[in-house]
Design a protein around this motif. Structure first.
Motif, mmCIF file in Angstrom:
data_model
loop_
_atom_site.group_PDB
_atom_site.id
_atom_site.type_symbol
_atom_site.label_atom_id
_atom_site.label_comp_id
_atom_site.label_asym_id
_atom_site.label_seq_id
_atom_site.Cartn_x
_atom_site.Cartn_y
_atom_site.Cartn_z
ATOM 1 N N MET A 1 0.626 -1.260 -0.036
ATOM 2 C CA MET A 1 -0.134 0.038 0.198
ATOM 3 C C MET A 1 0.853 1.389 0.058
ATOM 4 O O MET A 1 1.783 1.302 1.043
ATOM 5 N N PRO A 2 0.757 2.011 -0.880
ATOM 6 C CA PRO A 2 1.381 3.523 -0.749
ATOM 7 C C PRO A 2 1.069 4.202 0.494
ATOM 8 O O PRO A 2 0.289 4.140 0.975
ATOM 9 N N GLU A 3 2.315 4.761 1.047
ATOM 10 C CA GLU A 3 2.464 5.493 2.190
ATOM 11 C C GLU A 3 1.294 6.436 2.322
ATOM 12 O O GLU A 3 0.844 6.691 3.311
ATOM 13 N N ALA A 4 1.219 7.516 1.247
ATOM 14 C CA ALA A 4 0.287 8.303 1.092
ATOM 15 C C ALA A 4 -1.265 7.660 1.524
ATOM 16 O O ALA A 4 -1.934 8.428 2.329
ATOM 17 N N LEU A 5 -1.552 6.523 1.076
ATOM 18 C CA LEU A 5 -2.961 6.246 1.391
ATOM 19 C C LEU A 5 -2.995 5.409 2.616
ATOM 20 O O LEU A 5 -3.903 5.672 3.475
ATOM 21 N N SER A 6 -1.739 4.844 3.051
ATOM 22 C CA SER A 6 -1.831 4.552 4.371
ATOM 23 C C SER A 6 -2.093 5.551 5.664
ATOM 24 O O SER A 6 -2.667 5.446 6.495
ATOM 25 N N THR A 7 -1.399 6.563 5.267
ATOM 26 C CA THR A 7 -1.117 7.876 6.217
ATOM 27 C C THR A 7 -2.816 8.546 6.063
ATOM 28 O O THR A 7 -3.293 8.971 7.183
ATOM 29 N N LEU A 8 -3.217 8.577 5.091
ATOM 30 C CA LEU A 8 -4.522 8.935 4.781
ATOM 31 C C LEU A 8 -5.645 8.394 5.853
ATOM 32 O O LEU A 8 -6.477 8.692 6.605
ATOM 33 N N LEU A 9 -5.373 6.924 5.807
ATOM 34 C CA LEU A 9 -6.521 6.232 6.360
ATOM 35 C C LEU A 9 -6.330 6.089 7.993
ATOM 36 O O LEU A 9 -7.221 6.197 8.700
ATOM 37 N N ASN A 10 -5.121 6.753 8.494
ATOM 38 C CA ASN A 10 -4.917 6.868 9.928
ATOM 39 C C ASN A 10 -5.005 8.195 10.280
ATOM 40 O O ASN A 10 -5.002 8.246 11.460
ATOM 41 N N ARG A 11 -5.135 9.120 9.719
ATOM 42 C CA ARG A 11 -5.503 10.520 9.912
ATOM 43 C C ARG A 11 -6.711 11.219 9.453
ATOM 44 O O ARG A 11 -6.902 12.085 10.069
ATOM 45 N N ARG A 12 -7.314 10.854 8.489
ATOM 46 C CA ARG A 12 -8.421 11.476 8.074
ATOM 47 C C ARG A 12 -9.683 10.801 8.077
ATOM 48 O O ARG A 12 -10.194 10.447 7.157
ATOM 49 N N ARG A 13 -10.187 10.566 9.347
ATOM 50 C CA ARG A 13 -11.391 9.989 9.491
ATOM 51 C C ARG A 13 -12.683 10.882 9.520
ATOM 52 O O ARG A 13 -12.250 12.162 9.366
ATOM 53 N N ALA A 14 -13.635 10.242 9.106
ATOM 54 C CA ALA A 14 -14.916 11.046 8.729
ATOM 55 C C ALA A 14 -15.899 10.832 9.693
ATOM 56 O O ALA A 14 -16.220 9.625 10.189
ATOM 57 N N VAL B 1 -10.004 9.195 -0.564
ATOM 58 C CA VAL B 1 -9.368 8.089 -1.150
ATOM 59 C C VAL B 1 -8.955 8.539 -2.689
ATOM 60 O O VAL B 1 -7.904 8.257 -2.983
ATOM 61 N N VAL B 2 -9.820 8.774 -3.532
ATOM 62 C CA VAL B 2 -9.581 8.983 -5.011
ATOM 63 C C VAL B 2 -8.485 10.146 -4.930
ATOM 64 O O VAL B 2 -7.533 9.903 -5.603
ATOM 65 N N PRO B 3 -8.289 11.164 -4.572
ATOM 66 C CA PRO B 3 -7.483 12.258 -4.819
ATOM 67 C C PRO B 3 -6.035 11.591 -4.277
ATOM 68 O O PRO B 3 -5.039 11.711 -5.008
ATOM 69 N N THR B 4 -5.890 10.834 -3.460
ATOM 70 C CA THR B 4 -4.740 10.085 -2.704
ATOM 71 C C THR B 4 -4.155 9.217 -3.707
ATOM 72 O O THR B 4 -3.022 9.171 -4.183
ATOM 73 N N LEU B 5 -5.041 8.348 -4.398
ATOM 74 C CA LEU B 5 -4.650 7.103 -5.256
ATOM 75 C C LEU B 5 -4.294 8.033 -6.664
ATOM 76 O O LEU B 5 -3.381 7.607 -7.325
ATOM 77 N N SER C 1 -2.854 10.845 -6.681
ATOM 78 C CA SER C 1 -1.593 11.559 -6.471
ATOM 79 C C SER C 1 -0.246 10.548 -6.402
ATOM 80 O O SER C 1 0.858 10.876 -6.628
ATOM 81 N N VAL C 2 -0.601 9.364 -6.406
ATOM 82 C CA VAL C 2 0.439 8.298 -6.486
ATOM 83 C C VAL C 2 0.088 7.446 -7.683
ATOM 84 O O VAL C 2 0.911 6.202 -7.748
ATOM 85 N N ASN C 3 -0.348 7.928 -8.475
ATOM 86 C CA ASN C 3 -0.813 7.449 -9.900
ATOM 87 C C ASN C 3 -1.390 5.785 -9.823
ATOM 88 O O ASN C 3 -1.045 5.015 -10.754
ATOM 89 N N TRP C 4 -2.040 5.789 -8.986
ATOM 90 C CA TRP C 4 -2.785 4.484 -8.967
ATOM 91 C C TRP C 4 -4.405 4.524 -9.734
ATOM 92 O O TRP C 4 -4.849 3.460 -9.960
ATOM 93 N N MET C 5 -4.712 5.632 -10.158
ATOM 94 C CA MET C 5 -6.103 5.959 -10.694
ATOM 95 C C MET C 5 -5.444 7.034 -11.938
ATOM 96 O O MET C 5 -4.852 7.902 -11.834
#
Length: 116
Positions: A1-14, A106-110, A112-116
């Motif tokens: 998993m890209p670090e950007a996505l892992s960091t997102l999931l740990n820091r940006r709850r809704a 999630v989509v903007p993060t993906l 940014s790491v060129n997964w989408m």
């Protein structure tokens, strides 16, 4: 998993809140140069639409999101968060908040790491 996505999931709850109807704040999250999620609360619908795209916004409506607009427009908010975007949905619609979370965080993060 890209670090950007892992960091997102740990820091940006809704959170889902209830007033006249259920709603969730719509913040745009994009990783900064160091990969940490940068949260954009000051966001117009046009900014959001430009970043996310109409296809994904329309998909959220098919999943139960009734409207995405400012808190002032949808909830009558008059405080300092009145210009922040939020999405409203029926409280029994479980897919709606998930869809909002995915397209705004999630989509903007993906992308940014060129997964989408």
């Amino acid at each position: 998993m890209p670090e950007a996505l892992s960091t997102l999931l740990n820091r940006r709850r809704a959170g889902i809140e209830q007033r006249r109807e259920s709603f969730m704040s719509v913040y745009l999250v994009q990783p900064n140069d160091q990969g940490w999620p940068k949260l954009r609360k000051k966001l117009t619908f046009d900014d959001f639409h430009h970043t996310v795209g109409s296809e994904l916004i329309e998909a959220t409506h098919n999943l139960g999101v009734m409207c995405i607009a400012s808190k002032e427009e949808l909830l009558g908010e008059t405080g300092r968060s009145m210009n922040e975007l939020c999405g409203t949905f029926k409280s029994h619609t479980e897919a709606a908040p998930v869809a909002l979370y995915v397209i705004s965080r999630v989509v903007p993060t993906l992308r940014s790491v060129n997964w989408m």
